[in-house]
Write a protein that holds these residues in place. Structure first.
Motif, PDB file in Angstrom:
ATOM      1  N   UNK A  90      92.785   6.220  62.724  1.00 49.67           N
ATOM      2  CA  UNK A  90      92.629   4.906  62.107  1.00 49.67           C
ATOM      3  C   UNK A  90      92.157   3.812  63.054  1.00 49.67           C
ATOM      4  N   UNK A  91      92.100   4.073  64.362  1.00 49.75           N
ATOM      5  CA  UNK A  91      91.713   3.035  65.309  1.00 49.75           C
ATOM      6  C   UNK A  91      90.235   2.685  65.102  1.00 49.75           C
ATOM      7  N   UNK A  92      89.937   1.385  64.935  1.00 44.87           N
ATOM      8  CA  UNK A  92      88.538   0.987  64.734  1.00 44.87           C
ATOM      9  C   UNK A  92      87.795   0.861  66.070  1.00 44.87           C
ATOM     10  N   UNK A  93      86.887   1.766  66.317  1.00 43.22           N
ATOM     11  CA  UNK A  93      86.137   1.737  67.569  1.00 43.22           C
ATOM     12  C   UNK A  93      84.710   1.214  67.398  1.00 43.22           C
ATOM     13  N   UNK A  94      84.287   0.998  66.160  1.00 42.89           N
ATOM     14  CA  UNK A  94      82.923   0.509  65.946  1.00 42.89           C
ATOM     15  C   UNK A  94      82.795  -0.914  66.468  1.00 42.89           C
ATOM     16  N   UNK A  95      81.689  -1.169  67.119  1.00 46.76           N
ATOM     17  CA  UNK A  95      81.453  -2.484  67.693  1.00 46.76           C
ATOM     18  C   UNK A  95      81.994  -2.654  69.100  1.00 46.76           C
ATOM     19  N   UNK A  96      82.588  -1.609  69.651  1.00 44.24           N
ATOM     20  CA  UNK A  96      83.091  -1.685  71.017  1.00 44.24           C
ATOM     21  C   UNK A  96      82.299  -0.714  71.883  1.00 44.24           C
ATOM     22  N   UNK A  97      82.557  -0.755  73.177  1.00 42.25           N
ATOM     23  CA  UNK A  97      81.852   0.160  74.068  1.00 42.25           C
ATOM     24  C   UNK A  97      82.349   1.599  73.902  1.00 42.25           C
ATOM     25  N   UNK A  98      83.445   1.793  73.186  1.00 41.54           N
ATOM     26  CA  UNK A  98      83.995   3.126  72.941  1.00 41.54           C
ATOM     27  C   UNK A  98      83.475   3.765  71.656  1.00 41.54           C
ATOM     28  N   UNK A  99      82.527   3.120  70.986  1.00 39.77           N
ATOM     29  CA  UNK A  99      82.043   3.645  69.706  1.00 39.77           C
ATOM     30  C   UNK A  99      81.359   4.999  69.855  1.00 39.77           C
ATOM     31  N   UNK A 100      80.897   5.322  71.037  1.00 41.65           N
ATOM     32  CA  UNK A 100      80.249   6.613  71.263  1.00 41.65           C
ATOM     33  C   UNK A 100      81.211   7.789  71.260  1.00 41.65           C
ATOM     34  N   UNK A 101      82.482   7.516  71.550  1.00 39.59           N
ATOM     35  CA  UNK A 101      83.456   8.606  71.593  1.00 39.59           C
ATOM     36  C   UNK A 101      84.316   8.666  70.328  1.00 39.59           C
ATOM     37  N   UNK A 102      83.914   7.936  69.284  1.00 38.10           N
ATOM     38  CA  UNK A 102      84.689   7.935  68.041  1.00 38.10           C
ATOM     39  C   UNK A 102      84.811   9.331  67.417  1.00 38.10           C
ATOM     40  N   UNK A 103      83.770  10.161  67.412  1.00 38.46           N
ATOM     41  CA  UNK A 103      83.954  11.518  66.869  1.00 38.46           C
ATOM     42  C   UNK A 103      84.959  12.351  67.673  1.00 38.46           C
ATOM     43  N   UNK A 104      85.014  12.115  68.970  1.00 41.88           N
ATOM     44  CA  UNK A 104      85.955  12.859  69.812  1.00 41.88           C
ATOM     45  C   UNK A 104      87.386  12.426  69.514  1.00 41.88           C
ATOM     46  N   UNK A 105      87.610  11.118  69.358  1.00 45.66           N
ATOM     47  CA  UNK A 105      88.961  10.654  69.044  1.00 45.66           C
ATOM     48  C   UNK A 105      89.398  11.120  67.658  1.00 45.66           C
ATOM     49  N   UNK A 106      88.448  11.192  66.721  1.00 45.47           N
ATOM     50  CA  UNK A 106      88.785  11.718  65.393  1.00 45.47           C
ATOM     51  C   UNK A 106      89.191  13.181  65.482  1.00 45.47           C
ATOM     52  N   UNK A 107      88.463  13.955  66.260  1.00 43.91           N
ATOM     53  CA  UNK A 107      88.785  15.374  66.417  1.00 43.91           C
ATOM     54  C   UNK A 107      90.142  15.561  67.089  1.00 43.91           C
ATOM     55  N   UNK A 108      90.409  14.790  68.129  1.00 43.57           N
ATOM     56  CA  UNK A 108      91.697  14.887  68.823  1.00 43.57           C
ATOM     57  C   UNK A 108      92.832  14.480  67.883  1.00 43.57           C
ATOM     58  N   UNK A 109      92.633  13.442  67.102  1.00 41.50           N
ATOM     59  CA  UNK A 109      93.648  13.012  66.149  1.00 41.50           C
ATOM     60  C   UNK A 109      93.928  14.062  65.091  1.00 41.50           C
ATOM     61  N   UNK A 110      92.868  14.668  64.561  1.00 41.85           N
ATOM     62  CA  UNK A 110      93.034  15.734  63.573  1.00 41.85           C
ATOM     63  C   UNK A 110      93.765  16.933  64.153  1.00 41.85           C
TER      64      UNK A 110
END
Length: 61
Positions: free
Chosen positions: A20-40
């Motif tokens: 649920x962490x919103x990473x869009x618009x930050x410098x971490x937006x590139x790793x959003x798929x990785x954080x989703x996978x780790x969370x799942x």
């Protein structure tokens, strides 16, 4: 209740938080798929461990 169970529940909540962490618009937006996978994976693995522990407690082992 056992501390191990609370640790598993906290890990499941951390997995939900990573999804649920919103990473869009930050410098971490590139790793959003990785954080989703780790969370799942965290939610699935720790939920399965809790189910296993619950079944073993019901069966008396």
């Amino acid at each position: 209740m056992d501390r191990f169970i609370f640790l598993m529940l906290a890990s499941i909540l951390a997995g939900f938080a990573l999804l649920k962490v919103p990473l869009s618009g930050t410098f971490l937006s590139g790793i959003e798929p990785i954080t989703d996978l780790i969370g799942l994976l965290a939610m699935l693995i720790f939920s399965l461990v809790l189910i296993y522990k619950g079944l073993m407690a019901l069966l008396g082992k």
